[in-house]
Design a protein around this motif. Structure first.
Motif, PDB file in Angstrom:
ATOM      1  N   LYS A   1      -0.309 -12.436  -9.135  1.00 34.54           N
ATOM      2  CA  LYS A   1      -1.688 -12.895  -8.961  1.00 34.54           C
ATOM      3  C   LYS A   1      -2.304 -12.295  -7.699  1.00 34.54           C
ATOM      4  CE  LYS A   1      -1.227 -17.323 -11.356  1.00 34.54           C
ATOM      5  NZ  LYS A   1      -1.330 -18.802 -11.239  1.00 34.54           N
ATOM      6  N   ARG A   2      -1.472 -12.226  -6.663  1.00 41.86           N
ATOM      7  CA  ARG A   2      -1.979 -11.685  -5.409  1.00 41.86           C
ATOM      8  C   ARG A   2      -2.316 -10.203  -5.531  1.00 41.86           C
ATOM      9  NH1 ARG A   2       1.120  -9.766  -0.841  1.00 41.86           N
ATOM     10  NH2 ARG A   2      -0.241  -9.506   0.955  1.00 41.86           N
ATOM     11  N   TRP A   3      -1.644  -9.505  -6.444  1.00 40.52           N
ATOM     12  CA  TRP A   3      -1.876  -8.068  -6.616  1.00 40.52           C
ATOM     13  C   TRP A   3      -3.107  -7.786  -7.478  1.00 40.52           C
ATOM     14  CZ3 TRP A   3       2.585  -4.106  -6.811  1.00 40.52           C
ATOM     15  CH2 TRP A   3       3.489  -4.361  -5.778  1.00 40.52           C
ATOM     16  N   ARG A   4      -3.700  -8.811  -8.067  1.00 42.36           N
ATOM     17  CA  ARG A   4      -4.747  -8.614  -9.072  1.00 42.36           C
ATOM     18  C   ARG A   4      -5.891  -7.761  -8.559  1.00 42.36           C
ATOM     19  NH1 ARG A   4      -5.905 -13.896 -12.173  1.00 42.36           N
ATOM     20  NH2 ARG A   4      -3.753 -13.367 -12.735  1.00 42.36           N
ATOM     21  N   ASP A   5      -6.333  -8.019  -7.357  1.00 41.33           N
ATOM     22  CA  ASP A   5      -7.435  -7.251  -6.778  1.00 41.33           C
ATOM     23  C   ASP A   5      -7.012  -6.427  -5.570  1.00 41.33           C
ATOM     24  OD1 ASP A   5      -9.351  -8.329  -8.602  1.00 41.33           O
ATOM     25  OD2 ASP A   5      -9.380 -10.168  -7.412  1.00 41.33           O
ATOM     26  N   LEU A   6      -5.692  -6.410  -5.312  1.00 40.33           N
ATOM     27  CA  LEU A   6      -5.220  -5.748  -4.107  1.00 40.33           C
ATOM     28  C   LEU A   6      -5.459  -4.243  -4.150  1.00 40.33           C
ATOM     29  CD1 LEU A   6      -3.907  -6.662  -1.482  1.00 40.33           C
ATOM     30  CD2 LEU A   6      -1.673  -6.129  -2.467  1.00 40.33           C
ATOM     31  N   TRP A   7      -5.404  -3.657  -5.348  1.00 40.70           N
ATOM     32  CA  TRP A   7      -5.579  -2.211  -5.450  1.00 40.70           C
ATOM     33  C   TRP A   7      -6.984  -1.773  -5.034  1.00 40.70           C
ATOM     34  CZ3 TRP A   7      -9.104   0.383  -8.475  1.00 40.70           C
ATOM     35  CH2 TRP A   7      -9.799  -0.375  -9.421  1.00 40.70           C
ATOM     36  N   THR A   8      -7.935  -2.703  -5.079  1.00 38.98           N
ATOM     37  CA  THR A   8      -9.318  -2.342  -4.739  1.00 38.98           C
ATOM     38  C   THR A   8      -9.547  -2.237  -3.237  1.00 38.98           C
ATOM     39  OG1 THR A   8     -10.064  -4.659  -4.692  1.00 38.98           O
ATOM     40  CG2 THR A   8     -10.145  -3.500  -6.814  1.00 38.98           C
ATOM     41  N   ILE A   9      -8.544  -2.656  -2.432  1.00 40.41           N
ATOM     42  CA  ILE A   9      -8.706  -2.547  -0.983  1.00 40.41           C
ATOM     43  C   ILE A   9      -7.644  -1.626  -0.366  1.00 40.41           C
ATOM     44  CG2 ILE A   9      -9.780  -4.820  -0.760  1.00 40.41           C
ATOM     45  CD1 ILE A   9      -7.088  -5.859   0.293  1.00 40.41           C
ATOM     46  N   THR A  10      -6.856  -0.965  -1.215  1.00 43.16           N
ATOM     47  CA  THR A  10      -5.839  -0.079  -0.668  1.00 43.16           C
ATOM     48  C   THR A  10      -6.478   1.113   0.035  1.00 43.16           C
ATOM     49  OG1 THR A  10      -3.971   1.369  -1.191  1.00 43.16           O
ATOM     50  CG2 THR A  10      -5.657   1.139  -2.890  1.00 43.16           C
ATOM     51  N   PRO A  11      -5.978   1.488   1.205  1.00 40.37           N
ATOM     52  CA  PRO A  11      -6.523   2.652   1.904  1.00 40.37           C
ATOM     53  C   PRO A  11      -5.906   3.963   1.434  1.00 40.37           C
ATOM     54  CG  PRO A  11      -4.895   1.584   3.280  1.00 40.37           C
ATOM     55  CD  PRO A  11      -4.988   0.760   2.032  1.00 40.37           C
ATOM     56  N   PHE A  12      -5.005   3.887   0.424  1.00 35.74           N
ATOM     57  CA  PHE A  12      -4.324   5.061  -0.091  1.00 35.74           C
ATOM     58  C   PHE A  12      -4.748   5.306  -1.544  1.00 35.74           C
ATOM     59  CE2 PHE A  12      -0.601   3.533   2.737  1.00 35.74           C
ATOM     60  CZ  PHE A  12      -1.295   3.932   3.872  1.00 35.74           C
ATOM     61  N   LEU A  13      -5.446   6.391  -1.801  1.00 34.89           N
ATOM     62  CA  LEU A  13      -5.957   6.702  -3.141  1.00 34.89           C
ATOM     63  C   LEU A  13      -5.273   7.958  -3.658  1.00 34.89           C
ATOM     64  CD1 LEU A  13      -9.770   6.068  -2.511  1.00 34.89           C
ATOM     65  CD2 LEU A  13      -8.051   4.478  -3.405  1.00 34.89           C
TER      66      LEU A  13
ATOM     67  N   PHE B   1       0.824  -1.210   0.000  1.00 32.15           N
ATOM     68  CA  PHE B   1       0.000   0.000   0.000  1.00 32.15           C
ATOM     69  C   PHE B   1       0.863   1.267   0.000  1.00 32.15           C
ATOM     70  CE2 PHE B   1      -3.510  -2.566   2.295  1.00 32.15           C
ATOM     71  CZ  PHE B   1      -3.925  -3.084   1.073  1.00 32.15           C
ATOM     72  N   GLU B   2       1.996   1.218   0.677  1.00 31.97           N
ATOM     73  CA  GLU B   2       2.903   2.365   0.651  1.00 31.97           C
ATOM     74  C   GLU B   2       3.473   2.567  -0.748  1.00 31.97           C
ATOM     75  OE1 GLU B   2       3.543   4.655   2.735  1.00 31.97           O
ATOM     76  OE2 GLU B   2       2.621   3.879   4.571  1.00 31.97           O
ATOM     77  N   ILE B   3       3.745   1.474  -1.441  1.00 28.01           N
ATOM     78  CA  ILE B   3       4.205   1.566  -2.832  1.00 28.01           C
ATOM     79  C   ILE B   3       3.111   2.184  -3.697  1.00 28.01           C
ATOM     80  CG2 ILE B   3       4.911   0.238  -4.862  1.00 28.01           C
ATOM     81  CD1 ILE B   3       6.183  -1.784  -2.938  1.00 28.01           C
ATOM     82  N   PHE B   4       1.879   1.739  -3.502  1.00 30.01           N
ATOM     83  CA  PHE B   4       0.752   2.291  -4.249  1.00 30.01           C
ATOM     84  C   PHE B   4       0.643   3.805  -4.059  1.00 30.01           C
ATOM     85  CE2 PHE B   4      -2.036  -1.828  -4.329  1.00 30.01           C
ATOM     86  CZ  PHE B   4      -1.143  -2.364  -5.233  1.00 30.01           C
TER      87      PHE B   4
END
Length: 467
Positions: free
Chosen positions: A41-53, A22-25
């Protein structure tokens, strides 16, 4: 089977904890974050739960319509867990986007946003808007706001806000009072604004760090403005302004330990023009910071430094940073007389301006003693700083170290033996010390000194430092 295990073993990205990902995002605009789905594969949907937009349109370069569609779609796909950080940056924003940005801020507010960056949504010279919902967001802990004319309707409810950076084309005393009164936990406040005259007051019991920079507006250069600061728990203060007609009154800064006073100018000649008034401005502030331990005086003209003579001693100052020209050394020595317990001195090069007013001869009293332990000097080759260094070496009996950074050194040549302990440091080069450093070491060796154990570091800096 072996290849599958090898790929799994080398999928280091999948092994990273969510907090790191998330810090990278957060360091990337949302468009790039979405593209990371192909990395793992693990990152596929990870962006949809990041608390950093992070919606940084300076990088995405979308027009208004495309930007609106992208942000709305990203927020629809997002899992709506919690928004800790929200950033929206754009070079320009059309009128048609005003409602959208307001909705996005309300979205972040609804999910408990703690850090918010709203930058370049409007131009500084514009009398445009800032969404009013921003001021009722009580979950905020840090805000970076870049706006035009700042106006607030209603009350500010930043009950948890600890850090605020505000850059505005225009502010007024009432608006600043609204912000400070509605931010009871504010600890760090950075304010940059265009000075159009008038009075401004900073009153807060919670502030620990305060930075204020005032910039001139064409047609308002000679207007008198007043800045009052009443912050009994303030520890660090930096004031920077161009208009020397500013009156700065420090009403209560009893906890202050670090003070930086910086005079901004587009050129040295501008400083010359304001010599007298800048000296008056400095003489107003200095008596109120006599208890401070660390002082920085940057970009003040010779007469501005001379204003210090008008004040009494500074018995508590242990660290002092000055920027001056080589011909200022007599006045600098006069300044040092006012700091009887000074242990650290930092001198930085300031370009010669060709305007050398007469300075009386230097007559030091027999009781003159410097308590200096460390001296840090950054100077340009060709400027004669040695009279000042000679005085320091002669009168600083407790001196332990001098760091001398010489700008624009040239061809190498080996040094001779010395009675000092020399550490000759060449930046980005394994070659022997240059002729400039060698000549410098010879001059230093020939100077009388009262401290036999002083270590001197000689360092070469690139000429671009002068640019």
């Amino acid at each position: 089977m072996t290849n599958s295990k090898r790929c799994k073993h080398h999928d280091r990205l999948s092994e990273l904890p969510n907090a790191v990902i998330f810090e990278i995002f957060w360091l990337m605009p949302m468009t790039d974050v979405v593209r990371t789905t192909v990395l793992s594969k693990r990152w596929r949907d990870l962006w949809t739960i990041t608390p950093f937009l992070n919606f940084d349109n300076r990088t995405m370069l979308f027009d208004d319509d495309r930007l609106r569609k992208f942000v709305n779609r990203a927020l629809l796909c997002w899992d709506r867990t919690r928004v800790l950080k929200f950033k929206f940056l754009s070079h320009k924003l059309g009128d048609s986007m005003v409602g959208d940005v307001d909705l996005w801020l309300r979205f972040a507010q609804r999910y408990g946003v703690e850090e918010l960056s709203l930058v370049e949504v409007v131009q500084l010279n514009s009398a445009n808007w800032v969404p009013q919902c921003l001021y009722s967001c009580s979950s905020l802990k840090a805000v970076w706001l870049f706006c035009g004319k700042l106006e607030i309707s209603g009350n500010v409810q930043w009950n948890q806000l600890e850090r605020l950076t505000l850059t505005s084309g225009e502010v007024n005393a009432h608006t600043i009072n609204q912000i400070l009164s509605g931010s009871p936990q504010l600890r760090v406040f950075t304010l940059r604004y265009n000075d159009r005259g008038g009075n401004l007051s900073i009153q807060s019991n919670s502030l620990k760090e305060l930075l204020i920079r005032k910039y001139p507006v064409r047609g308002f250069e000679d207007l008198v403005s007043e800045l009052r600061i009443c912050t009994p728990n303030l520890e660090k203060l930096e004031l920077g302004w161009v208009n020397p007609y500013t009156k700065c009154l420090l009403m209560n800064v009893s906890s202050l330990s670090h003070a930086t006073l910086r005079l901004w100018g587009s050129c040295v000649f501008e400083l010359i023009k304001y010599d007298l008034h800048s000296g008056e401005a400095l003489s107003q502030i200095l008596p109120t910071i006599q208890h401070v331990e660390n002082v920085r005086l940057l970009n003040w003209s010779t007469k501005g430094l001379g204003a210090m003579k008008m004040n009494s001693s500074f018995p508590n100052v242990k660290s002092l940073e000055l920027r001056c020209c080589s011909y200022d050394y007599k006045r600098v020595v006069g300044v040092l007389e006012l700091f009887p317990k000074l242990e650290r001195l930092v001198l930085q090069y300031q370009k010669e301006d060709g305007h050398q007013d007469h300075i009386e001869s230097l007559n030091l009293p027999e009781s003159f003693v410097l308590q200096l332990r460390t001296v840090d000097v950054t100077w340009a080759e060709g400027d004669d700083v040695f009279p000042l260094i000679e005085i320091i070496l002669k009168y600083a009996s407790k001196l332990e170290k001098i760091v001398f950074r010489l700008i624009e050194t040239k061809s190498p040549s080996p040094p001779s033996d010395s009675l000092f302990v020399f550490r000759l440091i060449e930046t980005k080069s394994p070659s022997p010390p240059s002729d400039s450093l060698f000549l410098l070491s010879q001059k230093l060796l020939g100077m009388r000194r009262s401290s036999a154990n002083c270590t001197i570091d000689l360092t070469k800096l690139p000429s671009k430092i002068l640019q």
